[in-house]
Design a protein around this motif. Sequence first.
Motif, PDB file in Angstrom:
ATOM      1  N   GLN B  95       0.845  -1.108  -0.012  1.00 13.79           N
ATOM      2  CA  GLN B  95       0.039   0.090   0.044  1.00 13.79           C
ATOM      3  C   GLN B  95       0.874   1.178  -0.108  1.00 13.79           C
ATOM      4  N   LYS B 147      11.393  12.716  -4.383  1.00  7.18           N
ATOM      5  CA  LYS B 147      10.693  13.960  -5.309  1.00  7.18           C
ATOM      6  C   LYS B 147       9.570  13.611  -6.315  1.00  7.18           C
ATOM      7  N   GLY B 150       2.898  10.295  -5.459  1.00 10.21           N
ATOM      8  CA  GLY B 150       2.607   9.202  -4.978  1.00 10.21           C
ATOM      9  C   GLY B 150       2.439   8.045  -6.171  1.00 10.21           C
ATOM     10  N   GLU B 173      -3.944  -3.359  -2.348  1.00 10.59           N
ATOM     11  CA  GLU B 173      -4.222  -2.034  -2.228  1.00 10.59           C
ATOM     12  C   GLU B 173      -3.162  -0.984  -2.642  1.00 10.59           C
ATOM     13  N   ALA B 176      -4.546   3.031  -2.263  1.00 11.02           N
ATOM     14  CA  ALA B 176      -5.193   3.544  -1.125  1.00 11.02           C
ATOM     15  C   ALA B 176      -4.557   4.753  -0.673  1.00 11.02           C
ATOM     16  N   MET B 177      -3.354   5.318  -0.998  1.00 13.01           N
ATOM     17  CA  MET B 177      -2.904   6.426  -0.453  1.00 13.01           C
ATOM     18  C   MET B 177      -2.630   7.428  -1.367  1.00 13.01           C
ATOM     19  N   LEU B 178      -3.234   7.139  -2.558  1.00 13.08           N
ATOM     20  CA  LEU B 178      -3.042   8.147  -3.892  1.00 13.08           C
ATOM     21  C   LEU B 178      -4.179   8.873  -4.297  1.00 13.08           C
ATOM     22  N   ASP B 179      -3.881  10.124  -4.936  1.00 13.88           N
ATOM     23  CA  ASP B 179      -4.820  11.170  -5.683  1.00 13.88           C
ATOM     24  C   ASP B 179      -5.304  10.338  -6.611  1.00 13.88           C
ATOM     25  N   PRO B 180      -6.549  11.188  -7.108  1.00 11.90           N
ATOM     26  CA  PRO B 180      -7.188  10.578  -8.470  1.00 11.90           C
ATOM     27  C   PRO B 180      -6.189  10.249  -9.529  1.00 11.90           C
ATOM     28  N   SER B 181      -5.186  11.135 -10.009  1.00 11.11           N
ATOM     29  CA  SER B 181      -4.592  10.932 -11.115  1.00 11.11           C
ATOM     30  C   SER B 181      -3.432   9.879 -10.998  1.00 11.11           C
ATOM     31  N   ARG B 183      -3.914   7.363  -8.747  1.00  4.40           N
ATOM     32  CA  ARG B 183      -4.685   5.901  -8.872  1.00  4.40           C
ATOM     33  C   ARG B 183      -4.966   5.541 -10.354  1.00  4.40           C
ATOM     34  N   HIS B 206      -9.953  -1.687  -2.424  1.00  7.07           N
ATOM     35  CA  HIS B 206     -11.323  -1.323  -1.868  1.00  7.07           C
ATOM     36  C   HIS B 206     -11.772  -0.262  -2.850  1.00  7.07           C
ATOM     37  N   TYR B 207     -11.435   0.118  -3.938  1.00  6.10           N
ATOM     38  CA  TYR B 207     -12.046   0.819  -4.821  1.00  6.10           C
ATOM     39  C   TYR B 207     -12.708   0.228  -5.811  1.00  6.10           C
ATOM     40  N   GLU B 209     -14.265   0.956  -8.510  1.00  2.00           N
ATOM     41  CA  GLU B 209     -14.090   1.331  -9.898  1.00  2.00           C
ATOM     42  C   GLU B 209     -12.926   0.803 -10.481  1.00  2.00           C
TER      43      GLU B 209
END
Lengths: 282, 287
Positions: B95, B147, B150, B173, B176-181, B183, B206-207, B209
């Motif tokens: 994760q 640098k 995520g 997973e 789980a810790m990422l922003d939309p892009s 992901r 857990h997503y 989509e």
Amino acid sequence: MSIIFNHVSKSYDADTQLKTDALKDVSFKIDDGEFVGLIGHTGSGKSTLVQHMNGLLKPTSGEIYVDGKDIADKEYSLKDLRGKVGLVFQYPEHQLFETTVFEDVCYGPKNLGLEKKEVELRAYEALKQVGIEDDYFYQSPFDLSGGQKRRAAIAGVLAMKPEVLILDEPTAGLDPKGREEILELVSRLHRENNITVILVSHSMDDVADYADRILVMDHGKLVYDDTVHEVFKHVKELEEMGLAIPQVTYMMYDIAAKGVDVSTDITTIDEAVEEIMKVWSK
Amino acid sequence: MSLIRSKALSFEYIRRDEEGNVEGITRAVDNVSLDVQQGDFVAILGHNGSGKSTLAKHINAILHPTEGTVWVDGMDTSDENNLWQVRQTAGMVFQNPDNQIIGQVVEEDVGFGPENLGVPTPEIWQRVEESLKAVGMSEYRNHSPNKLSGGQKQRVSIAGVIAMHPKCIILDEPTAMLDPSGRKEVIRAARALNDVEKITVILITHYMEEVIYAGKVLVMDKGHIKMQGSPREIFSRVEELKELRLAVPQVTLLAHELKKRGLPIPDGILTTYELTEALMKIKRTEG
């Protein structure tokens, strides 16, 4: 309790070659009782921003006023501030450490210097609020399930009776039901106890469902500060920042692109159902 | 050919008190029989504590069955002698990207795995190059991982696994810790590995989509496999999923709600494209 940021900037390693500007001239005002969503790509400055709100970080320049008082003032008590502005970090369950759930929740109010009875009363109330049953009170926090641990950790902050509750990605890593439970809990605290909520999230759907207003951070700048509906109109710009709009909003754009006269100003499933039924039953 | 197979796999965690006495036993995986073919894309869903990760950890021999057997590419994972071969066959991505990256430079990090396998240096570089290309990170090969965003870090972690030339990659997973892009980037990379490199992918998430691209979905509950089928079959069972603390993608939920209100929409809609098409079809037949 209002929070005002007046031209706040924050640089890390300011005097070195590694200087990074985490916040660049950020100004906004959050009023008593608001539910604000805070979104932005990873590294956009969201966590830095919220850590300024309870004085964990100090701005390089600019001022922060809580309840009309400058929190950088010498007389200002940061201890009081941290009692009033509760911050739930990412993965707060990693900070559970006591031998029992109840002891763990007592830790915060105990540090506020309250009497034992008051501490225990608050811990009891907080655990009830987050829906943890008595059976679990004297168990080790490490024996709880993932969702329960998260709620126990939130109870630890609630026991301080904050007027403002900041949650930094409170649903990361939880199953869908666990996510809903946390968000419903926060929503209830907001409605019933009139707590001001600031929700940091990577889920556009959650922010659309729960917040009234959204702050959008991009590379340390506050780029949008508006209602949910207004912010999610900036589809292209949000995507360029590594963000998105709710899936239902995309859906409405797709339908509109087919030449159907539907509103794209839709951010939740309920709104979408209503709009589609209206247009399709004509 | 079956790449991963388990027969009556069970695993028990033993909880002990401070003196080491057994306090209780948790059966995290209970009698699971599994058969994953070479080249499959399998998604595993399940609420927190349903046994997904415990199951996944058996596939690269981090855990060994209490009862039953797991075979990876024909090798019994309980046999000590197979350990390294099993881990090389089935690589795992976790994760939190920050816990998985060790190199100071991206290419160094990706080369760490093959280097440990004793791969000759020229081939290490070749593998690093191919792996970074497969996840779309070639231009960052000389960057410091610190640098990166995520999603980029997580793609570097994936590259680090595929540089070991596994037949299978298990993603626990990863978003789980990422922003939309972030992901989107990671899921796109996982799909490309499966489509182009023909690597078997096992995705735990857990997503909802992210599951729609899988060939097969397993739903776990209390250590059992409770449901299995194509994403369309699984997501047609909205109410059952809710009972298992799960959900369906937003679009599927929207379609489900519209159907309840009387619009003739087929079950198991998975994408906005499909729902738009279904709605337009209604318009056309009415008009």
